[in-house]
Write a protein that holds these residues in place. Structure first.
Motif, PDB file in Angstrom:
ATOM      1  N   ALA A  26       2.250   6.606 -13.099  1.00 25.07           N
ATOM      2  CA  ALA A  26       3.556   6.121 -12.975  1.00 25.07           C
ATOM      3  C   ALA A  26       4.060   4.857 -12.219  1.00 25.07           C
ATOM      4  O   ALA A  26       4.770   4.000 -12.798  1.00 25.07           O
ATOM      5  N   LEU A  27       3.410   4.827 -10.848  1.00 25.60           N
ATOM      6  CA  LEU A  27       3.753   3.846 -10.002  1.00 25.60           C
ATOM      7  C   LEU A  27       3.137   2.584 -10.689  1.00 25.60           C
ATOM      8  O   LEU A  27       3.637   1.620 -10.444  1.00 25.60           O
ATOM      9  N   ALA A  48      10.611  -4.924  -2.465  1.00 27.03           N
ATOM     10  CA  ALA A  48      10.869  -5.648  -3.786  1.00 27.03           C
ATOM     11  C   ALA A  48       9.555  -6.196  -4.010  1.00 27.03           C
ATOM     12  O   ALA A  48       8.701  -6.869  -3.246  1.00 27.03           O
ATOM     13  N   GLY A  49       8.674  -5.849  -5.174  1.00 24.53           N
ATOM     14  CA  GLY A  49       7.623  -6.430  -5.563  1.00 24.53           C
ATOM     15  C   GLY A  49       7.989  -7.615  -6.345  1.00 24.53           C
ATOM     16  O   GLY A  49       8.976  -8.020  -6.915  1.00 24.53           O
ATOM     17  N   LEU A  55       0.650  -1.293   0.017  1.00 25.60           N
ATOM     18  CA  LEU A  55      -0.199   0.032   0.033  1.00 25.60           C
ATOM     19  C   LEU A  55       0.866   1.163  -0.107  1.00 25.60           C
ATOM     20  O   LEU A  55       1.845   1.695   0.784  1.00 25.60           O
ATOM     21  N   VAL A  56       0.525   2.186  -0.985  1.00 24.06           N
ATOM     22  CA  VAL A  56       0.981   3.521  -1.057  1.00 24.06           C
ATOM     23  C   VAL A  56      -0.038   4.474  -0.587  1.00 24.06           C
ATOM     24  O   VAL A  56      -1.111   4.395  -1.233  1.00 24.06           O
ATOM     25  N   TYR A  57       0.358   5.513   0.369  1.00 21.12           N
ATOM     26  CA  TYR A  57      -0.540   6.224   0.910  1.00 21.12           C
ATOM     27  C   TYR A  57      -0.346   7.720   0.475  1.00 21.12           C
ATOM     28  O   TYR A  57       0.841   8.086   0.849  1.00 21.12           O
ATOM     29  N   PRO A 101       2.306  -3.002 -11.079  1.00 24.14           N
ATOM     30  CA  PRO A 101       0.671  -3.164 -10.998  1.00 24.14           C
ATOM     31  C   PRO A 101       0.357  -3.855  -9.823  1.00 24.14           C
ATOM     32  O   PRO A 101      -0.886  -3.853  -9.554  1.00 24.14           O
ATOM     33  N   ASP A 102       1.125  -4.207  -9.027  1.00 28.86           N
ATOM     34  CA  ASP A 102       0.667  -5.087  -7.958  1.00 28.86           C
ATOM     35  C   ASP A 102       0.352  -4.004  -6.571  1.00 28.86           C
ATOM     36  O   ASP A 102      -0.181  -4.241  -5.530  1.00 28.86           O
ATOM     37  N   LEU A 103       0.544  -2.661  -6.709  1.00 24.71           N
ATOM     38  CA  LEU A 103       0.670  -1.818  -5.761  1.00 24.71           C
ATOM     39  C   LEU A 103      -0.902  -1.377  -5.518  1.00 24.71           C
ATOM     40  O   LEU A 103      -1.848  -1.292  -6.331  1.00 24.71           O
ATOM     41  N   GLU A 104      -1.292  -0.979  -4.313  1.00 22.21           N
ATOM     42  CA  GLU A 104      -2.598  -0.534  -3.705  1.00 22.21           C
ATOM     43  C   GLU A 104      -2.558   0.870  -3.348  1.00 22.21           C
ATOM     44  O   GLU A 104      -1.321   1.417  -2.964  1.00 22.21           O
TER      45      GLU A 104
END
Length: 385
Positions: A23-24, A384-385, A3-5, A29-32
């Motif tokens: 851009a993130l 790391a993702g 998660l990125v807030y 693509p796995d980021l929330e």
């Protein structure tokens, strides 16, 4: 999921937030995402914890009537961040709110990246020590900022200025003139009073009076006012009695079309101090920069300010490319005279445009567009993702 807030407190930060999230996502693509923002972040699928317009205040005394509500919003944001435990908190500009939020969540071990360096280098350099305790990295927009913050021990990434990817120079002049039935004899001028309610209420009456004087000296001028959604109704009310009805435009595409029409017709701009001046530079529109705040606020700022210019164009060029009419000099007469100068004198207009090129050359980061460089810097803060 990681998660990125993301927290943005005004329209310009919302635009940065939307581009950063896009851009993130392109890279991970796995980021929330979660956070506080406006329509640009909402387009990226990030609903706001509360209406971000409540944070769009400016000036020391202007904030005081809202102080208890702002404290409640800060408490709500803090509770939400701590409950969600994001991998990183990205705060965007609006330092009065965002850096207080950073201070509250940092002890919980949440990394904080602040996007758009607070201008402590301009007027409160002693506060950089406090800033170092609140953030883990700053993403700077201006090339002279990294040295200042690195000297205080704060990791910095110069990502370039987002105005370079704004599209301010890619509008369609013919589309604008057709959409608004602009006559051949009409010469549009851009009027930008800001995206905060306090700015609009303080500057638009002065701008309106200046335009009356300018139109009297040069018939055919037609004001065009780009408006942010949160101040659109206030702008409509404030301009309802203007002798020449202004064209109000909403959205970036319409704004950029207006820029193109003004530039093509040899028009000019009446602009509040801030990023708007850089937009004018990208669009190639000569302009005058104006600003006025509460007299008490102005007296305090005068004692603290450490830079010779208010306009970012002038700071980058290290000379006065754009005329500045601030505080007691921000009068209808002074603004009308400065607006009319490039309209009447092609040499004065050309001199401003040459200065724009000089200033903008300093805004490019070593690699990639600003949103891409910002995304890469944020990714380095994540597992790391």
């Amino acid at each position: 999921m990681t998660l990125v807030y993301v927290v943005a407190g005004e329209a310009s930060g919302d635009v940065l937030g939307g581009r950063l999230i896009a851009a993130l996502r392109a890279r991970r693509p796995d980021l929330e995402f979660a956070g506080i923002g406006g329509p640009r972040m909402a387009e990226q699928g990030v609903p706001s914890l509360f209406p971000y317009g409540e944070l769009a205040l400016m000036g020391l005394l202007e904030v005081l009537p809202r102080i208890f509500r702002l404290k409640r919003l800060l408490a709500d944001a803090t509770a939400d961040v701590l409950a969600r435990r994001p991998a990183v908190l990205v705060t965007i500009d609006s330092p009065g709110f965002t850096l207080r939020l950073a201070e509250r969540v940092k002890p919980a071990g949440i990394p904080v990246v602040h996007y758009v360096a607070p201008q402590v280098w301009a007027w409160r350099p002693g506060r950089v020590v406090k800033l170092a305790r609140r953030v883990d990295r700053i993403l700077c927009l201006l090339p002279f900022e990294p040295v200042f913050f690195e000297a205080a021990g704060i990791p910095v990434t110069f990502v370039g200025h987002p105005v370079l990817e704004s599209g301010a120079d890619r509008g369609d002049a013919a589309r604008f003139r057709a959409a608004h039935a602009l006559g051949e004899a009409e010469r549009p001028v851009i009027v930008m009073p800001g995206s905060r309610r306090t700015e609009v209420s303080r500057l638009l009456p002065i701008f309106g009076a200046a335009l009356r004087l300018a139109a009297g000296a040069m018939p055919g001028l037609r004001p065009v006012v780009p408006v942010a959604p949160i101040v659109a109704e206030a702008v409509r009310r404030a301009t309802a009695d203007w002798p020449v009805p202004p064209i109000l435009v909403e959205g970036n595409d319409a704004k950029h079309d207006a820029f193109a029409a003004v530039a093509q017709s040899g028009g000019a701009g009446l602009i509040k101090s801030g990023t708007s001046s850089l937009e004018m530079a990208v669009a190639g529109i000569p302009h005058v920069v104006a600003y006025r705040v509460n007299p008490v606020t102005a007296a305090i700022v005068r004692r603290l300010v450490k830079v010779p210019h208010a306009s970012l164009v002038n700071l980058l060029a290290e000379r006065e490319v754009v005329p500045e009419r601030l505080q007691q000099d921000c009068t209808p007469e002074a603004l009308a005279e400065a607006l009319l100068t490039p309209l009447r004198d092609p040499a004065a207009a050309a001199a401003q445009r040459a200065g724009f090129a000089e200033a903008l050359a300093h805004l490019r980061a070593p690699e990639g567009m600003p949103s891409e460089a910002a995304a890469e810097a944020v990714l380095r803060m994540l597992p790391a993702g």
